[in-house]
Each structure stands twice: as structure tokens, then as C-alpha cells.
Scaffold this motif. Sequence first.
Motif, PDB file in Angstrom:
ATOM      1  N   CYS A 308       0.825  -1.214   0.000  1.00 62.32           N
ATOM      2  CA  CYS A 308       0.000   0.000   0.000  1.00 62.32           C
ATOM      3  C   CYS A 308       0.864   1.271   0.000  1.00 62.32           C
ATOM      4  O   CYS A 308       1.639   1.508   0.922  1.00 62.32           O
ATOM      5  N   PRO A 309       0.723   2.113  -1.019  1.00 65.59           N
ATOM      6  CA  PRO A 309       1.532   3.340  -1.061  1.00 65.59           C
ATOM      7  C   PRO A 309       1.148   4.331   0.034  1.00 65.59           C
ATOM      8  O   PRO A 309       1.999   5.082   0.516  1.00 65.59           O
ATOM      9  N   ALA A 310      -0.130   4.327   0.411  1.00 69.49           N
ATOM     10  CA  ALA A 310      -0.554   5.252   1.467  1.00 69.49           C
ATOM     11  C   ALA A 310       0.145   4.881   2.773  1.00 69.49           C
ATOM     12  O   ALA A 310       0.654   5.745   3.500  1.00 69.49           O
ATOM     13  N   THR A 373      -5.459   5.807  -2.616  1.00 66.40           N
ATOM     14  CA  THR A 373      -5.313   6.299  -3.993  1.00 66.40           C
ATOM     15  C   THR A 373      -6.049   5.399  -4.987  1.00 66.40           C
ATOM     16  O   THR A 373      -5.925   5.599  -6.193  1.00 66.40           O
ATOM     17  N   ALA A 377      -3.373  -1.987  -5.551  1.00 66.71           N
ATOM     18  CA  ALA A 377      -2.248  -2.880  -5.205  1.00 66.71           C
ATOM     19  C   ALA A 377      -2.684  -3.904  -4.169  1.00 66.71           C
ATOM     20  O   ALA A 377      -2.294  -5.072  -4.219  1.00 66.71           O
ATOM     21  N   CYS A 378      -3.538  -3.472  -3.218  1.00 60.23           N
ATOM     22  CA  CYS A 378      -3.972  -4.382  -2.153  1.00 60.23           C
ATOM     23  C   CYS A 378      -4.850  -5.503  -2.718  1.00 60.23           C
ATOM     24  O   CYS A 378      -4.740  -6.654  -2.303  1.00 60.23           O
ATOM     25  N   ALA A 389     -10.003  -1.950  -1.259  1.00 58.29           N
ATOM     26  CA  ALA A 389     -10.236  -0.676  -1.958  1.00 58.29           C
ATOM     27  C   ALA A 389     -11.734  -0.466  -2.208  1.00 58.29           C
ATOM     28  O   ALA A 389     -12.244   0.651  -2.050  1.00 58.29           O
ATOM     29  N   ILE A 392     -13.330   0.637   0.953  1.00 59.35           N
ATOM     30  CA  ILE A 392     -12.978   2.027   1.264  1.00 59.35           C
ATOM     31  C   ILE A 392     -13.841   2.981   0.436  1.00 59.35           C
ATOM     32  O   ILE A 392     -14.400   3.954   0.955  1.00 59.35           O
TER      33      ILE A 392
HETATM   34  S1  SF4 Z   1      -6.027   0.793  -3.204  1.00 60.01           S
HETATM   35 FE1  SF4 Z   1      -5.282  -0.458  -1.513  1.00 60.01          FE
HETATM   36  S2  SF4 Z   1      -3.050  -0.383  -1.722  1.00 60.01           S
HETATM   37 FE2  SF4 Z   1      -3.852   1.304  -2.957  1.00 60.01          FE
HETATM   38  S3  SF4 Z   1      -3.832   3.079  -1.560  1.00 60.01           S
HETATM   39 FE3  SF4 Z   1      -5.879   2.131  -1.401  1.00 60.01          FE
HETATM   40  S4  SF4 Z   1      -5.710   0.738   0.326  1.00 60.01           S
HETATM   41 FE4  SF4 Z   1      -3.623   1.235  -0.266  1.00 60.01          FE
END
Ligand code: SF4
Length: 707
Positions: A308-310, A373, A377-378, A389, A392
Amino acid sequence: MDFIRETLGNTKLTRETFGNIPKPSQVLFYALAVLACSILAYGLFCRARLWWLGQPGWRWRSLGRAATGFFREVLGQRRVVRRLFAGWSHFFLFWGFAILFIGTLLLMADHWPAEIWPAWHFQYGLYYAVYKMTLDTAGIALIAGCLLLAYRRWTRPSSLGHNWRDWAILAALGTMGLSGYVVEALRLLWSRPLLPGVSYVGYALAQLIGHGHSDAALRTAHLCVWWGHALLGLTIVAVFPYARLFHAIAGMLNITGEPAQLGAMRPVSLEEVEQTGKVGVGNISDFTRGALLQLDGCMECGRCQEACPAYASGKPLTPRGVVQDVKRLLGTIGPALARQPRSADGAAAAEPSPAGPQLHEDTVTAETLWACTTCSACVEVCPVRIDPAGMIIDMRRYLVAEGQLSGPPATSLRRMENSNNPWGLPSEQRMEWADGLDVPTVKQRPDFEILYWVGCAAAYDRRVRRVARAFVRLMQAAGVRFAVLGTEERCTGDSARRMGEEFIFQSLATANVETLNRYKVRKIVTHCPHCFNALTKDFPQFGGHYEVVHHSQLLAELLRQGRLPLDGDGASRPGQPRAKRITLHDPCYLARVNEITAPPREVLSQAVSDGATLVEMARRGRTTFCCGAGGGRMWFEEAPSQRIGNLRAQEALATGADTVAVACPFCMVMMTDSVAQANSEARVLDIAELLAERLPDSPAEKQNPQT
Ligand code: SF4
Ligand code: SF4
């Protein structure tokens, strides 16, 4: 051959089931087995009841696809073994456990019917020899898996968790394997069977124990260890739904549902909102049943967090944390909710008690949700296909509907609503980027073969305008019959949708689809991966079905067809250096989400002049690292120390590149800022700009070098 002759059909090569186990012990064992299975069934029922709190929306896979998923992802552990050490350790543990479990079931299948029909018996001869050898090998795999995972757990960062329950499970499984061998060794010693070597591990252990013990002592020891082994096994069965082990069942069930398609989102209809009065996920019961099931599938491996970039940039978001926190909330308030009345479709009708912990803020903070973002990736890395994602974005939808978004991102949404672009600039300025170039609109060239979707960034951002100009020069040089929508183009609404503002997105998407269909557009090219994704995955939900290509794909095709007259020498504009060492930053929405990785490299291989080299970063292609702009993050203000782009720029500059190639306007903006912040003189250029440097000079471009 001798072995087969000796074993095939040999009814003496067998074992007595429950040999040395007195009848009362057998009865007690079965009573305890019923108890353990009842606890297991109750646990399964309780978890399923919690999943059922969610909203309908589970999409079953076809039988064929579910079976393929089962073979590849459950039995083959395909996604799990992508990580070498942890993956193969898990593979050994999984298969060791599964084979021993199946072996126990086969033993029962041999024993139970024989109680009624004594002639029933299949555990003998060659089959039995293979069975014993297989089970002994599975025991080794189980113990090896436990030891390797224990080593990994011991050496992994504490941030990934040192939960005592996980240690207990590993210890229990390892002890199960070991005690099974001891039981086997003691049985071999007192029963002296034919060909004891087929149980090769038990046989070796029996040699260690030695033959100098009395039969009575061996039988007593055998009975004691057998009971320990049996009780441990039954305990593992009983605690299965209450421990991390449960991910095996929930993960397997998750395979039966359609996996999240990267970059695609579930639409919210106005009728749905009118019926439910809800937008997005405000409470635990607003998640879909599939999402609640996924919570239990999480094996807490931490792969999503590592990707995770965040999280890497120090923000409060960790996808694993979101999944685990929501799972804990489900376990805390779910049972009480499950006892409340249900709506007609079975979903929870009631809201959680206001006094209990809430989903938003108590469990997941707004800061956490806004940090994402949507780079996927997750989702891509998760071995059990969990979609943090998606969860979220569903929670963001609620926040936006509640008016909990303010500042620059809220301004960008208002601008999209009022001006059809996040810059808030008038539509009349949408074609300024093309000044001096002969760029026809669809009205001027109704027989166009491909529509160039310019996007808001190229229309309004001064730096990105140069990308559009370079791409147009290339298309003109190749004789592509293209046209643009001009002032009729609107923002695709990609960032609005991923920020959670579904209705602004829908209004933009509907208007764009109406325009595109009116001009009978069939094929579209765009240099923006976010527009590409919206056009391919969002617009079809609103009646827009087009063949869409990224500019890297079109350019690669033109190069293959030899339609581009590249007689330039790769030199840059006067005063600018020539690229000698180039690295490519793969955009998330191009490489990971839409799996387009080769075309940009094909373009670069032709774009660079002789002697220049392409150097790859470790994180590239589908495992690329985000620039930090996706999911609407482009419009958020960010402390320089937390900029994801800075991390990516460091990776790019560490290759020694003098040129960072990009293929996305958002990446262009972020990487340009971050490279400058690193005080580097490296240039950030789009692949189209690099390729256009090899075209013969364009008079229009010379007149407008800074456009
Ligand atoms: S999509 Fe997943 S890996 Fe990418 S920023 Fe959001 S939580 Fe992190
Ligand atoms: S969500 Fe997936 S990748 Fe993340 S910890 Fe859970 S199982 Fe691992």
C-alpha cells in the motif's frame, strides 16, 4: 515390481482401526467428536448469520469458473505462492493438513460401514501401502509448514502482528503432526505389522524408541499418546471458526463469488437511494454479504499493507488494518444486530445501537479513508481476493453524502458539477491546447476513424497540453484519421466516482455517453489511463460501449506498421539534454488495473536514440508503485513528507535515469513535482513526447514550444 507383487491384493497388509483403543474410549471419542463437530457447526452458523447481516449483492460465479478458481487458487494456492517463502510455507501446511484430514476421513469410511457389514474393508494391500506413505509425507509437509511459518512469524516486523493465538495454532498443528508419528511408531512396535516400512517416518521413529519395551508398556504409551493426539485434533476442529484457521473456509467460499474486477465499481442507482435512504456504507450492515464474508477470509498476511503506497508514505491507512478493524466491529456488534428483526430480503433492518461502537470514526477514520489512492495494489496482491479498496470507496460514498468532504477536493467536485472539469475552467477553453495544430473536431471530420479523448488535464494543464500536442503530431505524421469532441467533451468523472461522489460522476458519464453515441463513436484513443479505465469499465454501465485503446497501444501499433517516419536522432528541443538513461514509471491504472505493460516499452524502445538505455525499477509492470494521484488524491493537499510521489521519484532516480518516462497525465504532474523536490535535473516526459522527439521538426511546435 517386487513391491507391487508383495502388496497388491495382500489383505494382511493393513491395520486394525482403533487397535488397542478399548471400546469405552472409542465411545467417548465419538461423543467428543460429535461435541467438537457441533461446536464447529455452531461457529459456522454464527459466522454465516453475521455475513447475512449484509446487503444482497453476492454475484455467484458459474460452476465452471468456481471450479477453476477452486483448483487454481485453493488447491494450487496460485496467488499464495507468489511470495516465495511465506507462500510455499503455507502451501506445505495447507496440503499437509488437507491430506491428513482426508486420510482420517478415509479411515472412518473404512471403519464405520464395517461395524454393520464386516465384509466392508478397503484399507489393505497396495492401496494401503500408498495411503500410508502419502500420509507420512503429508505429516512432514505439515510440520515443515508450521516450522517455516513460525520462523517467519518470529522474524517478521512486529507491526505485522505477533498474536498469541496464531502461535497457539501453529504449535497445535505442529504437535498434531508429531504426535501422529509417535502414535504410529508405538503402534508399529506393539502390533508388528507386515511391511512396517510403508509408514516410513513412524518406522524410523520406532527404531529410535527401540524394541526393548514390553508390549504392555508400549500399549499403555500408545493409548495415552493416542488420546492426546485425538483431543488435540478435536480441539482444532472445534476452534476452527473462532481462529485464524477459519480463513480457509471463508476464503474457499469467497472463490464461489465473482472476484473484484480491478478498476470496476458497483453503480448506485437513484431508485436504490430512494428506497433505502442510504448512500454508501455508513454501518456494518450496509456492506454487501460478499464483503462481510471477505472479512473472515483475511489471513492477516499483511501483503496488502506492504504493497500500500498510502501506508508506505506514513498515512494512517493500512488495508489490512481496515479489514481487521471492520471484522472486529462485526464480531462486536454483529451478534446483537443478528438478533434484531430483518427486512424481507434477510438483510439487517435495524441500525446498530447509537451507544455501541460505530463504523465511521470509532472503527475507521475519515483520514484513513481519504488516504487511499485506489491504486488496487492491495486487491491485486491479496491471496484470497479481498477487496479493501472497494470497501474504502463504499465508505467514502457515505462520507460524501453526509457532506464530510471539504477543502480542495470538495472544490474539485463542485467544479466538475458546475464546469464539467475539475479545474473549473470554461468549456470554451477546452481546445486551447491545440492552438496552431490542425486538430479537427468530430463535426469537422465526421468520417474520423478514431476519436482522440483528450481529457481535462491535457485540456487545461499547461504541462500536460504538451503531451497532447506531441501525440497529435505523431498521429498526424502517421496519417491517422482522428477527431476530437472539442468543447463537447466533459470530464469522465473518474476521480469523482472514486472519491465517492457517484451522482456527479453519473451525470458526467451519462452526458458523455450521449455525446459519444450521437457522433457514432466506435473507437477511442486516450493518453490518460484514468479516462481509459472510465471509458472501458465505467461507461458501459451507462450504455457506452466502445473499443478503447491507450495511446501507448496505438503508438506501438503504428510503429509496428512502420507508419511513423522516425528520421529524427532523438535529440531534444534546443537547450534540453538528450535522453541517455530512461526509466519507465508504469501508471497503476494502466499497468495493474488494465494490464497494459508491454506497449509503453515498445514505444520507448523506438523513442530512445542509439546508445540510450532503458533501466527498469524493481517495482514495475503490474507490481508498479503509485504516484499518489489516483482516487481523487490529485486534489488533496499533502505534507511534502507524506507524498507518495516522492517515494516513487526516489525509486526512479535511484536507477540513475536522466529521464523518467510516464504514460499518464496524473503521473506526469506528481512525478514532475517530486523529481523537482529531489533537486534532480532529470526530465519527466510522456512516452509520446519522447517518441515525438524523433519526428522531423514540426513548424507548429516550434512556434509554440511552451504551449
Ligand atoms: S487501493 Fe489499496 S493499496 Fe492502494 S492506496 Fe488504497 S488501500 Fe492502499
Ligand atoms: S486483506 Fe488479503 S492481503 Fe491483506 S492481510 Fe488480509 S489476506 Fe492478506
